[in-house]
Scaffold this motif. Structure first.
Motif, PDB file in Angstrom:
ATOM      1  N   VAL A  59      -9.125  -4.602   2.086  1.00 26.91           N
ATOM      2  CA  VAL A  59      -7.838  -5.528   2.524  1.00 26.91           C
ATOM      3  C   VAL A  59      -6.783  -5.781   2.069  1.00 26.91           C
ATOM      4  O   VAL A  59      -6.693  -5.714   0.746  1.00 26.91           O
ATOM      5  CB  VAL A  59      -8.655  -7.252   2.022  1.00 26.91           C
ATOM      6  CG1 VAL A  59      -7.483  -8.108   2.926  1.00 26.91           C
ATOM      7  CG2 VAL A  59      -9.914  -7.366   3.615  1.00 26.91           C
ATOM      8  N   TRP A  60      -5.356  -5.789   2.315  1.00 25.58           N
ATOM      9  CA  TRP A  60      -4.298  -5.612   1.346  1.00 25.58           C
ATOM     10  C   TRP A  60      -4.277  -6.961   1.689  1.00 25.58           C
ATOM     11  O   TRP A  60      -3.752  -7.888   2.265  1.00 25.58           O
ATOM     12  CB  TRP A  60      -3.815  -4.184   2.547  1.00 25.58           C
ATOM     13  CG  TRP A  60      -2.122  -5.167   1.632  1.00 25.58           C
ATOM     14  CD1 TRP A  60      -0.927  -5.020   1.933  1.00 25.58           C
ATOM     15  CD2 TRP A  60      -1.646  -4.162   0.661  1.00 25.58           C
ATOM     16  NE1 TRP A  60      -0.051  -5.286   0.900  1.00 25.58           N
ATOM     17  CE2 TRP A  60      -0.651  -4.743   0.003  1.00 25.58           C
ATOM     18  CE3 TRP A  60      -2.304  -3.746  -0.210  1.00 25.58           C
ATOM     19  CZ2 TRP A  60       0.441  -3.657  -1.188  1.00 25.58           C
ATOM     20  CZ3 TRP A  60      -2.218  -2.498  -1.951  1.00 25.58           C
ATOM     21  CH2 TRP A  60      -0.757  -2.479  -1.954  1.00 25.58           C
ATOM     22  N   HIS A  61      -3.700  -7.403   0.083  1.00 28.16           N
ATOM     23  CA  HIS A  61      -3.528  -8.536  -0.137  1.00 28.16           C
ATOM     24  C   HIS A  61      -2.806  -8.517  -0.770  1.00 28.16           C
ATOM     25  O   HIS A  61      -2.486 -10.354  -0.794  1.00 28.16           O
ATOM     26  CB  HIS A  61      -4.603  -9.208  -1.654  1.00 28.16           C
ATOM     27  CG  HIS A  61      -4.141  -8.026  -2.538  1.00 28.16           C
ATOM     28  ND1 HIS A  61      -3.870  -6.531  -2.608  1.00 28.16           N
ATOM     29  CD2 HIS A  61      -3.158  -8.646  -3.981  1.00 28.16           C
ATOM     30  CE1 HIS A  61      -3.584  -6.160  -3.952  1.00 28.16           C
ATOM     31  NE2 HIS A  61      -2.493  -7.404  -4.879  1.00 28.16           N
ATOM     32  N   LYS A  62      -1.024  -8.370  -0.256  1.00 28.06           N
ATOM     33  CA  LYS A  62      -0.460  -8.908   0.059  1.00 28.06           C
ATOM     34  C   LYS A  62       0.602  -9.436   1.482  1.00 28.06           C
ATOM     35  O   LYS A  62       0.051  -8.603   2.173  1.00 28.06           O
ATOM     36  CB  LYS A  62       1.072  -7.993  -1.292  1.00 28.06           C
ATOM     37  CG  LYS A  62       0.439  -7.664  -2.665  1.00 28.06           C
ATOM     38  CD  LYS A  62       1.240  -6.717  -3.565  1.00 28.06           C
ATOM     39  CE  LYS A  62       0.598  -6.940  -5.001  1.00 28.06           C
ATOM     40  NZ  LYS A  62       1.389  -5.806  -5.890  1.00 28.06           N
ATOM     41  N   GLU A  63       1.279 -10.317   1.006  1.00 21.06           N
ATOM     42  CA  GLU A  63       2.214 -10.700   2.397  1.00 21.06           C
ATOM     43  C   GLU A  63       2.834  -9.335   3.033  1.00 21.06           C
ATOM     44  O   GLU A  63       2.587  -8.716   4.131  1.00 21.06           O
ATOM     45  CB  GLU A  63       3.191 -12.032   1.839  1.00 21.06           C
ATOM     46  CG  GLU A  63       3.884 -12.325   3.548  1.00 21.06           C
ATOM     47  CD  GLU A  63       4.361 -12.817   3.484  1.00 21.06           C
ATOM     48  OE1 GLU A  63       5.523 -13.467   4.226  1.00 21.06           O
ATOM     49  OE2 GLU A  63       4.903 -13.673   1.757  1.00 21.06           O
ATOM     50  N   LYS A  64       3.691  -7.958   2.270  1.00 18.73           N
ATOM     51  CA  LYS A  64       3.986  -7.084   2.958  1.00 18.73           C
ATOM     52  C   LYS A  64       3.455  -6.013   2.837  1.00 18.73           C
ATOM     53  O   LYS A  64       2.206  -5.727   2.132  1.00 18.73           O
ATOM     54  CB  LYS A  64       5.077  -6.773   2.436  1.00 18.73           C
ATOM     55  CG  LYS A  64       6.959  -7.768   2.289  1.00 18.73           C
ATOM     56  CD  LYS A  64       7.854  -7.846   2.084  1.00 18.73           C
ATOM     57  CE  LYS A  64       8.672  -8.973   1.502  1.00 18.73           C
ATOM     58  NZ  LYS A  64       9.534  -8.481   1.002  1.00 18.73           N
ATOM     59  N   PRO A  65       3.340  -4.960   3.835  1.00 23.14           N
ATOM     60  CA  PRO A  65       2.666  -3.938   3.574  1.00 23.14           C
ATOM     61  C   PRO A  65       3.382  -3.032   1.852  1.00 23.14           C
ATOM     62  O   PRO A  65       3.947  -3.754   1.922  1.00 23.14           O
ATOM     63  CB  PRO A  65       3.212  -2.931   4.985  1.00 23.14           C
ATOM     64  CG  PRO A  65       3.791  -3.498   5.695  1.00 23.14           C
ATOM     65  CD  PRO A  65       4.167  -4.960   5.355  1.00 23.14           C
ATOM     66  N   GLY A  66       1.938  -2.715   1.817  1.00 23.09           N
ATOM     67  CA  GLY A  66       2.420  -1.087   0.247  1.00 23.09           C
ATOM     68  C   GLY A  66       3.221   0.170   0.669  1.00 23.09           C
ATOM     69  O   GLY A  66       3.010   0.437   1.668  1.00 23.09           O
TER      70      GLY A  66
END
Lengths: 223, 101
Positions: A59-66
């Protein structure tokens, strides 16, 4: 990488964006600033810990994509021009250094670059030093990701002799340990060759204790 | 279309310009986690675009090869071809998919 694997990765969310840079000369500073400002609006910075977490949890945990900002070869202009911009816009840079290039004295760097497919910006530095030096790398290492881009900017092929592979993979890691006091976690070949491109790569990448093999089309987690 | 995009990509100065790319994440360890898409629509869109670009690329490549030799067999896409397709898609849609713009 087969095209079906790419479709699978994209549909499952198993991918990340990156922007690849090599030389970053001052004459292009407005262009780089425009790009980073745009990227900062749409994407989040990626630290090594963020990438590990992404692999571990899925799961990507930040609001915006990395977005990984990668800088290849270990050029001095990455420190002079790009580093301040990265910090201004809140990005962690991934600096891939060819350690032998860094080790050279300035008077031989230009000739070495010509023999090792390292392009230079003509007349950029009057003192002849085009590579980062170890004190700059140490400073960058405190906030950003330092990674290996082989020792001598070498391209891997199925016929690369084992002793050369070992020098490029393990030898480069030894250089980082000697100068930074710790191993680095990421390794990349020229043109983004993968684990499958030579049967000995996996063994030596494991021996050198790299965690990630970084390529043009993907990142392989090795441990 | 692909040729036009490729011609445009050829003008890039790779030594000095920032090149946007998509990197597929592959876990070679024993117990990899399943990825969960942050935005399922985004991956779907990118995958469809790559499929469309790949079909165009194959068609143009096949035409070019047959133009040189009527009996030429069409080769499968190489890793290099796939890299070019991803680069072409990324050049056009790097930000699009995440913003819907």
């Amino acid at each position: 990488m087969h095209i079906q694997e790419i479709h699978r990765s994209l549909r499952s969310g198993g991918f990340i964006r990156a922007a690849h840079y090599h030389n970053t000369p001052e004459k292009r500073l407005p262009e780089y600033e425009k790009e980073l400002a745009l990227y900062a609006n749409h994407f989040s910075s990626v630290t090594l810990e963020d990438l590990v977490r992404y692999y571990d949890t899925g799961v990507w945990h930040k609001e915006k994509p990395g977005l990984i900002i990668s800088l290849f070869n270990g050029y001095r202009n990455n420190y002079d021009v790009m580093l301040p911009l990265l910090e201004k816009y809140g990005f962690v840079g991934w600096f891939f250094c060819a350690t032998e290039f860094v080790d050279l004295s300035p008077e031989v760097q230009k000739a070495y670059a010509a023999e090792h497919t390292l392009s230079l910006v003509e007349h950029e530095y009057a003192d002849g030093r085009y590579a980062l030096n170890w004190s700059e790398i140490e400073e960058i290492d405190a906030q950003h990701v330092i990674a290996s881009h082989t020792r001598s900017h070498k391209q891997v092929s199925p016929s690369t002799p084992n002793n050369v592979l070992h020098q490029e993979i393990v030898g480069s890691q030894q250089d980082f340990i000697e100068h930074l006091g710790h191993a680095v976690e990421v390794f990349t070949w020229l043109y983004g060759a993968t684990n499958a491109d030579n049967p000995m790569v996996h063994e030596y990448v494991t021996e050198a204790n790299y965690r990630f093999l970084y390529g043009n089309c993907g990142i392989q987690k090795m441990r | 279309m692909m040729k036009r995009i490729q011609d445009r990509l050829k003008k890039r100065e790779y030594a000095e310009q920032g090149i946007p790319v998509l990197l597929m994440l592959e876990d070679l360890t024993e117990n990899p986690a399943d990825f969960s898409p942050q935005d399922p629509f985004e991956g779907e869109v990118l995958s469809n675009l790559i499929e469309e670009f790949a079909a165009l690329y194959e068609a143009e490549k096949s035409q070019a090869e047959k133009g040189q030799d009527e009996k030429a067999e069409v080769r499968e896409l190489t890793e290099d071809d796939i890299g070019k397709i991803i680069e072409a898609v990324t050049a056009k849609y790097f930000i699009f998919a995440s913003t819907g713009v």
